[in-house]
Scaffold this motif. Structure first.
Motif, mmCIF file in Angstrom:
data_model
loop_
_atom_site.group_PDB
_atom_site.id
_atom_site.type_symbol
_atom_site.label_atom_id
_atom_site.label_comp_id
_atom_site.label_asym_id
_atom_site.label_seq_id
_atom_site.Cartn_x
_atom_site.Cartn_y
_atom_site.Cartn_z
ATOM 1 N N ALA A 654 0.856 -1.186 0.000
ATOM 2 C CA ALA A 654 0.000 0.000 0.000
ATOM 3 C C ALA A 654 0.888 1.230 0.000
ATOM 4 O O ALA A 654 1.945 1.248 0.631
ATOM 5 N N LEU A 655 0.477 2.255 -0.741
ATOM 6 C CA LEU A 655 1.242 3.491 -0.804
ATOM 7 C C LEU A 655 0.810 4.413 0.338
ATOM 8 O O LEU A 655 -0.378 4.593 0.594
ATOM 9 N N VAL A 656 1.795 4.992 1.002
ATOM 10 C CA VAL A 656 1.517 5.944 2.084
ATOM 11 C C VAL A 656 1.536 7.348 1.482
ATOM 12 O O VAL A 656 2.540 7.780 0.910
ATOM 13 N N LEU A 657 0.412 8.062 1.591
ATOM 14 C CA LEU A 657 0.269 9.377 0.984
ATOM 15 C C LEU A 657 0.708 10.485 1.935
ATOM 16 O O LEU A 657 0.626 10.360 3.156
ATOM 17 N N ASP A 658 1.149 11.575 1.352
ATOM 18 C CA ASP A 658 1.364 12.816 2.091
ATOM 19 C C ASP A 658 0.254 13.765 1.658
ATOM 20 O O ASP A 658 0.356 14.423 0.613
ATOM 21 N N PRO A 659 -0.840 13.842 2.421
ATOM 22 C CA PRO A 659 -2.029 14.582 1.973
ATOM 23 C C PRO A 659 -1.774 16.044 1.651
ATOM 24 O O PRO A 659 -2.307 16.574 0.670
ATOM 25 N N SER A 660 -0.983 16.738 2.473
ATOM 26 C CA SER A 660 -0.763 18.160 2.233
ATOM 27 C C SER A 660 -0.075 18.395 0.891
ATOM 28 O O SER A 660 -0.467 19.284 0.125
ATOM 29 N N ARG A 661 0.933 17.579 0.578
ATOM 30 C CA ARG A 661 1.627 17.744 -0.705
ATOM 31 C C ARG A 661 0.735 17.327 -1.873
ATOM 32 O O ARG A 661 0.784 17.918 -2.947
ATOM 33 N N LEU A 662 -0.088 16.316 -1.647
ATOM 34 C CA LEU A 662 -0.993 15.858 -2.693
ATOM 35 C C LEU A 662 -1.964 16.961 -3.085
ATOM 36 O O LEU A 662 -2.185 17.240 -4.271
ATOM 37 N N LEU A 663 -2.555 17.623 -2.093
ATOM 38 C CA LEU A 663 -3.527 18.678 -2.364
ATOM 39 C C LEU A 663 -2.858 19.933 -2.899
ATOM 40 O O LEU A 663 -3.421 20.630 -3.751
ATOM 41 N N LYS A 664 -1.651 20.244 -2.412
ATOM 42 C CA LYS A 664 -0.928 21.397 -2.942
ATOM 43 C C LYS A 664 -0.528 21.180 -4.396
ATOM 44 O O LYS A 664 -0.562 22.088 -5.219
ATOM 45 N N LEU A 665 -0.155 19.936 -4.723
ATOM 46 C CA LEU A 665 0.213 19.596 -6.093
ATOM 47 C C LEU A 665 -0.960 19.824 -7.023
ATOM 48 O O LEU A 665 -0.836 20.412 -8.093
ATOM 49 N N GLU A 666 -2.126 19.372 -6.606
ATOM 50 C CA GLU A 666 -3.310 19.525 -7.435
ATOM 51 C C GLU A 666 -3.714 20.989 -7.556
ATOM 52 O O GLU A 666 -4.144 21.458 -8.593
ATOM 53 N N HIS A 667 -3.519 21.749 -6.457
ATOM 54 C CA HIS A 667 -3.830 23.179 -6.480
ATOM 55 C C HIS A 667 -2.947 23.896 -7.491
ATOM 56 O O HIS A 667 -3.393 24.773 -8.233
ATOM 57 N N ASN A 668 -1.662 23.530 -7.546
ATOM 58 C CA ASN A 668 -0.734 24.160 -8.484
ATOM 59 C C ASN A 668 -1.087 23.841 -9.921
ATOM 60 O O ASN A 668 -0.891 24.658 -10.818
ATOM 61 N N LYS A 669 -1.637 22.640 -10.155
ATOM 62 C CA LYS A 669 -2.033 22.255 -11.518
ATOM 63 C C LYS A 669 -3.191 23.100 -12.011
ATOM 64 O O LYS A 669 -3.313 23.410 -13.182
ATOM 65 N N ASN A 670 -4.063 23.456 -11.051
ATOM 66 C CA ASN A 670 -5.258 24.202 -11.447
ATOM 67 C C ASN A 670 -5.029 25.698 -11.370
ATOM 68 O O ASN A 670 -5.867 26.478 -11.632
#
Length: 670
Positions: A654-670
């Protein structure tokens, strides 16, 4: 080197940190006895151990410097900047040699001999210029006396404040056996009453208040010889005195009676033991065992494997109908959880070791830049993983260097601005949930947002017509090669460093944010996970893949209709969750792009990022688990939103996520 010599090296490196701390305290308060005694004892210990294990030159150096500080103890030499500097520089060289751990190089080092010669010359000059009568000695330093000290602040001081008086009172309590009563009105301290039995002289006690004379009124009273605080009746009298039920004359009368009782007890002890007893200061009762770090790492690795086996056993027990096996699995889960917590605590050390290093760094750098800088620390007992401390040392030094070089102005400029000549750099550390927070702040010029933006546009980092928020402008200083320094120097200005600072923090799964106000100062807030290897996680499922979300970042979980996630075409869309419009990222839409067998509902995990709530949508939450973090290969190095992986009870990954970086990454894409 043999094992004994290696042990000497490790122990001496620890002692050198204590020596630095004592020397810096002595420089700040040259008349204080406690740091002087600490410096003298540390040198004496290093001298004896060095001579025992064959490091004769280190022993000789410690002996020569010990002789200098013996002159200080006997009032034949004053503590000066030059004395502190030659001592720090000499033991800096000792530290560098010991860290190399090469015996021949250590014992044959020529620079060490130069420090010895310098110390001998300094000693001869001190003796030649001394006009103090060597026979003058009016104080018996071994005499144990009970004093009463009343301290009344003339300014408002709070219980949890950082005023020097608070720390002075704590220092005084450590000089012997003491009882302190704090009188306060709300959170404001009105008065301290301190009863203390100590071998420290009255003149030395008075020296502690030398630099705060205008901010308090201090009264001293010598009550009697001996440690009256050990007497039970006198302790009761102290409590009544502090509550205002006894007059001073009554207290002195009780002190006389207590002194007589102590004399009787001491006489009886002399008869029983056949000799006199020597009063000693209160010692710590906690025992400390030094353990090789390799053994601790091995312990953590085996506990990690045990957690995986425990998860597998839990899976098997849940699939079986055996109640006994299920009970054993539950008990094992509880025990492994406690074992995990204890093992993590073993690997934690207080950041106090960094604080001493930073004090020394601030002292040396401020002198080289001709600036006046005070270094303050708060929460130095906060504990961190030893590996994290070692990795964060250089990034934090870089932030402190920038604060002094860029932030703190010269004394003349600060005075013209209406500020104190002394600038302040402060390190504050504290725990929150499973994170360690470190804030490095200064009261300097602050960051000029317009200057940063102009430089970024000039360097082509951003376009001229772009509109950025304050946070985005501040984050530009992390861009490689971008510097706002007016000129290049040995200290800074080459645009190298801040990008490395953020890179190091990212490697530790941490984050850094900046707050700054022009003319008032800057603060860097670093947030790091407490553990690098074992975390509590929430196991979730998306399509046929399982992920782990760290439990400490989760605020709440809500279940919504899966159809609501398709309200827009964008991956990151706003969804009504618990009567609140929440930006939600769907892991299915982000990573799987699969509309086959879509569930009827989705679970939304709410987390907070920079004070704003956002959500992550998953198909199903399967439960809580203890997660052993395993590193991934080079393929995943650029995917910083994946913190690592873990092995589940059924053997799958199972992959362990870093939620803050995941959401910041998506925010930067948009």
């Amino acid at each position: 080197m043999d094992s004994n010599q290696l042990r000497f090296v490790e122990d001496t490196l620890d002692l050198l940190n204590d020596l630095d701390e004592g020397l810096l305290q002595l420089e700040a308060n040259p008349h204080a006895t406690a740091p002087l005694e600490q410096v003298f004892r540390t040198m004496h210990t290093i001298k004896g151990a060095a001579n025992m294990f064959g490091f004769d030159n280190i022993g000789n150096l410690a002996h020569q410097l010990e002789s200098l500080f013996d002159l200080v103890r006997s009032n034949k030499l004053q503590v000066t900047d030059s004395l502190i500097s030659i001592t720090l520089q000499a033991f800096d060289n000792v530290r560098n040699l010991l860290q190399a751990k090469e015996f021949e190089r250590i014992v044959k080092d020529s620079l060490l001999q130069e420090h010895i010669d310098t110390s001998i010359s300094y000693y001869k000059e001190a003796i030649a210029s001394s006009n103090i009568d060597e026979t003058v000695s009016t104080i018996d330093k071994d005499e144990l006396v009970t004093y009463f000290i009343s301290v009344t602040p003339s300014i408002d001081i709070t219980k949890d404040g950082n005023h020097p008086l608070v720390f002075i009172m704590l220092d005084l309590e450590g000089l012997g056996t003491s009882r302190t009563k704090v009188f306060a009105q709300g959170e404001t301290i009105k008065q301290w009453h301190l009863f203390i039995a100590t071998t420290t002289s009255l003149a030395e006690l008075q020296s502690y208040f030398l630099f705060v004379e205008g901010e308090c009124n201090v009264e001293y009273q010598r009550i009697a010889t001996g440690n009256l605080i050990e007497d039970h009746e006198f302790q009761q009298c102290i409590e009544k005195f502090n509550d205002g039920q006894f007059q001073w004359e009554k207290l002195l009368e009780e002190a006389t009676q207590a002194q007589e009782r102590l004399k009787v007890i001491q006489t009886e002890e002399l008869v029983e033991k056949g000799g006199p007893t020597t009063p000693v200061r209160k010692a710590q009762s906690d025992a400390i065992i030094k353990v090789d770090k390799r053994k601790i790492d091995d312990l953590l690795n085996w506990i990690s494997e045990l957690l995986v086996l425990q998860a597998q056993l839990s899976t098997i027990s849940n699939d079986s109908n055996n109640a006994t096996l299920r009970q054993v699995a539950e008990n094992l889960e509880m025990i492994t959880g406690r074992l995990r917590d204890t093992s993590l605590e073993i690997g934690l050390v207080p950041i106090e070791t960094l604080v001493t290093k930073f004090k020394r760094f601030v002292r040396d750098l401020s002198k080289s830049l001709n600036k006046k800088v005070n270094f303050l620390s708060e929460g130095s007992d906060t504990e961190m993983d030893k590996d994290v401390i070692e990795m964060m040392s250089e990034p934090m030094i870089h932030l402190i260097r920038n604060a002094i070089d860029h932030g703190i102005s010269s004394p003349e400029v600060r005075k013209a601005e209406g500020k104190s000549e002394f600038g302040t750099v402060k390190l504050k550390a504290f725990n929150s949930s499973a994170y360690v927070n470190i804030i490095i702040s200064d009261d300097g010029k602050g960051i000029d947002k317009e200057a940063v933006l102009r430089k970024a546009i000039k360097e082509g980092v951003v376009s001229e017509d772009i509109t950025l928020s304050e946070e985005e402008v501040f984050n530009l200083i992390f861009h490689p090669g971008l510097s706002t320094a007016d000129k290049v120097s040995d200290i800074s200005g080459r645009g190298v460093g801040m990008d490395v600072v953020r890179q190091k923090i990212n490697e530790l799964r941490g984050s850094i944010t900046i707050k700054s106000e022009k003319g008032k100062g800057t603060a860097f807030h670093i947030k790091l996970p407490l553990s690098r290897s074992i975390i509590e996680g929430l196991l979730v499922k998306v399509a046929d893949t399982r992920y782990v979300v760290p439990l400490n970042v989760i605020e709440r979980i809500d279940r919504i209709s899966y159809e609501s996630l398709y309200a827009g075409e964008r991956v990151n869309t706003s969804v009504l969750v618990n009567d609140e419009l929440l930006p939600v990222l769907s892991l299915r839409k982000q990573f799987h792009n699969d509309v086959v067998d879509v569930p009827k509902t989705a679970d939304v995990i709410s987390i907070s990022i920079d004070g704003k709530r956002k959500g992550i949508a998953v198909d199903k939450i399967e439960g809580k688990m203890q997660t052993v973090l395993k590193p991934l290969g080079d393929v995943y190095q650029q995917q910083d939103f994946i913190a690592g992986s873990t092995i589940l009870g059924n053997g799958s990954l199972a992959l362990v996520l870093d939620p803050s970086r995941l959401l910041k990454l998506e925010h930067n894409k948009n």
